[in-house]
Design a protein around this motif. Structure first.
Motif, PDB file in Angstrom:
ATOM      1  N   GLY A  43      -3.058   5.068 -16.271  1.00 49.85           N
ATOM      2  CA  GLY A  43      -2.461   6.411 -16.333  1.00 49.85           C
ATOM      3  C   GLY A  43      -0.973   6.328 -16.656  1.00 49.85           C
ATOM      4  O   GLY A  43      -0.445   7.079 -17.486  1.00 49.85           O
ATOM      5  N   THR A  44      -0.305   5.378 -16.026  1.00 49.58           N
ATOM      6  CA  THR A  44       1.133   5.219 -16.236  1.00 49.58           C
ATOM      7  C   THR A  44       1.441   4.820 -17.678  1.00 49.58           C
ATOM      8  O   THR A  44       2.342   5.365 -18.315  1.00 49.58           O
ATOM      9  CB  THR A  44       1.685   4.153 -15.264  1.00 49.58           C
ATOM     10  N   SER A  45       0.659   3.884 -18.222  1.00 44.64           N
ATOM     11  CA  SER A  45       0.951   3.421 -19.586  1.00 44.64           C
ATOM     12  C   SER A  45       0.682   4.528 -20.595  1.00 44.64           C
ATOM     13  O   SER A  45       1.434   4.695 -21.561  1.00 44.64           O
ATOM     14  CB  SER A  45       0.152   2.159 -19.901  1.00 44.64           C
ATOM     15  N   LEU A  46      -0.374   5.300 -20.345  1.00 45.84           N
ATOM     16  CA  LEU A  46      -0.690   6.417 -21.253  1.00 45.84           C
ATOM     17  C   LEU A  46       0.445   7.446 -21.231  1.00 45.84           C
ATOM     18  O   LEU A  46       0.926   7.913 -22.268  1.00 45.84           O
ATOM     19  CB  LEU A  46      -2.005   7.058 -20.804  1.00 45.84           C
ATOM     20  N   TYR A  47       0.904   7.737 -20.027  1.00 48.51           N
ATOM     21  CA  TYR A  47       1.991   8.718 -19.881  1.00 48.51           C
ATOM     22  C   TYR A  47       3.280   8.226 -20.547  1.00 48.51           C
ATOM     23  O   TYR A  47       3.987   8.980 -21.209  1.00 48.51           O
ATOM     24  CB  TYR A  47       2.182   9.025 -18.387  1.00 48.51           C
ATOM     25  N   GLN A  48       3.551   6.927 -20.404  1.00 45.38           N
ATOM     26  CA  GLN A  48       4.787   6.393 -21.006  1.00 45.38           C
ATOM     27  C   GLN A  48       4.740   6.509 -22.526  1.00 45.38           C
ATOM     28  O   GLN A  48       5.727   6.879 -23.162  1.00 45.38           O
ATOM     29  CB  GLN A  48       4.995   4.941 -20.586  1.00 45.38           C
ATOM     30  N   ALA A  49       3.590   6.218 -23.118  1.00 42.61           N
ATOM     31  CA  ALA A  49       3.469   6.318 -24.578  1.00 42.61           C
ATOM     32  C   ALA A  49       3.719   7.759 -25.013  1.00 42.61           C
ATOM     33  O   ALA A  49       4.482   8.022 -25.957  1.00 42.61           O
ATOM     34  CB  ALA A  49       2.081   5.863 -25.010  1.00 42.61           C
ATOM     35  N   ILE A  50       3.103   8.703 -24.313  1.00 46.35           N
ATOM     36  CA  ILE A  50       3.262  10.117 -24.697  1.00 46.35           C
ATOM     37  C   ILE A  50       4.716  10.557 -24.508  1.00 46.35           C
ATOM     38  O   ILE A  50       5.302  11.219 -25.371  1.00 46.35           O
ATOM     39  CB  ILE A  50       2.305  11.011 -23.864  1.00 46.35           C
ATOM     40  N   ALA A  51       5.308  10.151 -23.391  1.00 41.29           N
ATOM     41  CA  ALA A  51       6.670  10.603 -23.098  1.00 41.29           C
ATOM     42  C   ALA A  51       7.655  10.111 -24.162  1.00 41.29           C
ATOM     43  O   ALA A  51       8.508  10.869 -24.634  1.00 41.29           O
ATOM     44  CB  ALA A  51       7.092  10.108 -21.715  1.00 41.29           C
TER      45      ALA A  51
END
Ligand code: ASP
Length: 468
Positions: free
Chosen positions: A362-370
């Motif tokens: 979840g964290t890695s997905l969010y970082q990519a989007i951010a």
């Protein structure tokens, strides 16, 4: 009341907590909530945390001592790390696809984005030393974000600066630094820090192996002690689980009361960051409700597919949502995976603590989007090479993120820097971060449990669950 399944009771507690916080903000009872209800939420998190370390130590040692075939440990380790790496890379890629398709950062007027780009160029010049500006923070108020930055931009700015300071502590020194960090120099120091989970895992594996290698008679009293202590900590988790609905109510009421101090401003901020938040939530939902179930269906055990898995894991998922911490949720994740899903302790005691520390889909997905969102907001189109480097850095950053609230935001600084963007931009997304943290932590925990169930199936260690 006893007929209601635990996960439903937890949902009821969660919803009531949110309703209570909103009502109390409306009727001026916020202070009452913070003084008299929130402390029980804190007690809950603290109890989970104090159980986490002994539980990890005792369950790893007891798991290893109960192993008949030690050779399997290396295979298990390799499988675990590869599975975690694969799921993380996959989730970053899902994030990248979504953010490029939805383009949340392009939803504000082009003129504002062009102005943002100009301020970014100034920042680039200043960081190269071509312009004599004091430091990055002076640029924060210049760009035009529409109403993305709230009135209290200065507070957000100072929070961003303090996150930058946090990162200084976590910066790595060389490519093998993570190996050096994994070995404790003082085991008692490691055991007394919730942040040293990898060191604790390292020590526990070594200690378990040593117990197996010494004379059986000498080792037996220690093994019996470890087994007994393990059972006692599991019992404590049982008790906490029974009281979880009430505690989750208190936790949510407290968290929401802090957020809802000024509801109208909060709604404004959410509106401004709606596209961004929506993209993150969509990506997380895709992972949790489509990708993981498909993995379970096709690589794991068919009988767990969909409802059974979610029903069994729900208490851990709701807890992850309300605590925003995979570390605090770990004891309950272990309880659910062992007692409800039916994974043998030999597998779960090894796979889950490592997962809570290094596997954060979840964290890695969010970082990519951010990162892409922030680039879009500043009229910057990242090249394919830059996007590929985000896959790498977001994967590493999520592995390096501690399993505590907001850790992903701190590591986002590193991802921004890796593609030459201004790390201070984290202030822009700061206001909605707590909510997104709750969602991504839920996915982090679900990802760990999914990998654990799949590995257990491959190791033929998925037995009967004790309860639903
Ligand atoms: N709070 C998350 C976790 O504990 C980490 C993050 O901030 O993304 O899993």
């Amino acid at each position: 009341m006893n007929k209601i399944p635990l996960y439903l009771k937890i949902i009821i507690g969660l919803v009531l907590g949110i309703i209570w916080a909103l009502l109390s903000a409306n009727y001026g009872l916020n202070k009452f909530t913070l003084n008299w209800i929130d402390p029980f939420g804190q007690i809950f998190i603290k109890s989970l945390k104090f159980i986490a370390i002994p539980l990890v130590v005792f369950s790893i040692v007891s798991g290893i001592c109960g192993m008949k075939n030690i050779g399997g440990l290396g295979r298990l380790g390799l499988k675990t790390l590869s599975a975690y790496l694969l799921t993380t890379i996959f989730s970053v890629s899902v994030g990248l696809c979504l953010v490029n398709m939805i383009a949340p950062g392009k939803q504000i007027e082009e003129e504002k984005r062009i102005q943002n780009r100009m301020s970014y160029e100034l920042w680039v010049q200043s960081s190269k030393g071509n312009i004599d500006y004091a430091d990055e923070k002076r640029f924060l108020n210049k760009p035009k974000y529409g109403h993305l930055i709230p009135k209290n931009a200065e507070i957000e700015e100072s929070k961003a600066i303090s996150k930058l300071d946090d990162l200084k502590d976590t910066k790595q020194h060389g490519p093998l630094q993570f190996l050096v960090d994994m070995v404790p120099d003082n085991i008692f120091k490691a055991l007394s820090s919730n942040k040293a989970m990898l060191q604790i895992i390292f020590f526990s594996i070594l200690f378990g192996l040593a117990l197996l290698s010494i004379d059986k008679q000498v080792a037996q009293p220690i093994i019996s002690f470890v087994d007994g202590a393990n059972a006692a900590f599991l019992k404590m988790i049982d008790w906490i689980m029974q009281a979880a609905p009430f505690f989750v109510f208190a936790l949510m009421a407290g968290v929401m009361a802090k957020m809802a101090q000024n509801i109208s401003e909060l709604i404004e901020i959410f509106k401004g960051l709606a596209w961004y938040s929506l993209t993150v939530v969509m990506g997380l939902a895709l992972m949790a409700f489509v990708i993981y179930p498909l993995c379970i269906r096709f690589i794991g055990n068919k009988n767990l597919f969909y409802r059974p898995f979610f029903r069994k894991m729900a208490p851990a998922q709701f807890l992850a949502f309300s605590t925003s911490s995979s570390a605090a949720t770990l004891p309950v994740t272990m309880h659910c995976v062992e007692e409800r899903v039916g994974v043998s302790k030999r597998i779960s005691s090894f796979v889950l603590p490592i997962g809570a520390t290094v596997n954060m889909d979840g964290t890695s997905l969010y970082q990519a989007i951010a990162v892409i969102f922030l680039a879009q907001l500043h009229f910057i189109d990242l090249t394919i090479i830059q996007q590929l480097s985000i896959v790498l850095t977001a994967t590493l950053a999520s592995i390096g993120s501690a399993a505590v609230p907001s850790a992903g935001l701190v590591m986002l600084i590193m991802v921004l820097q890796s593609v030459g963007l201004n790390p201070m931009w984290i202030a822009i997304i700061f206001p909605v971060d707590r909510f997104l943290d709750m969602c991504r932590t839920t996915v982090n925990v679900t990802g760990d449990a999914t990998v654990c169930a799949i590995i257990a199936e491959s190791e033929k260690a998925l037995g009967e669950s004790n309860s639903e």
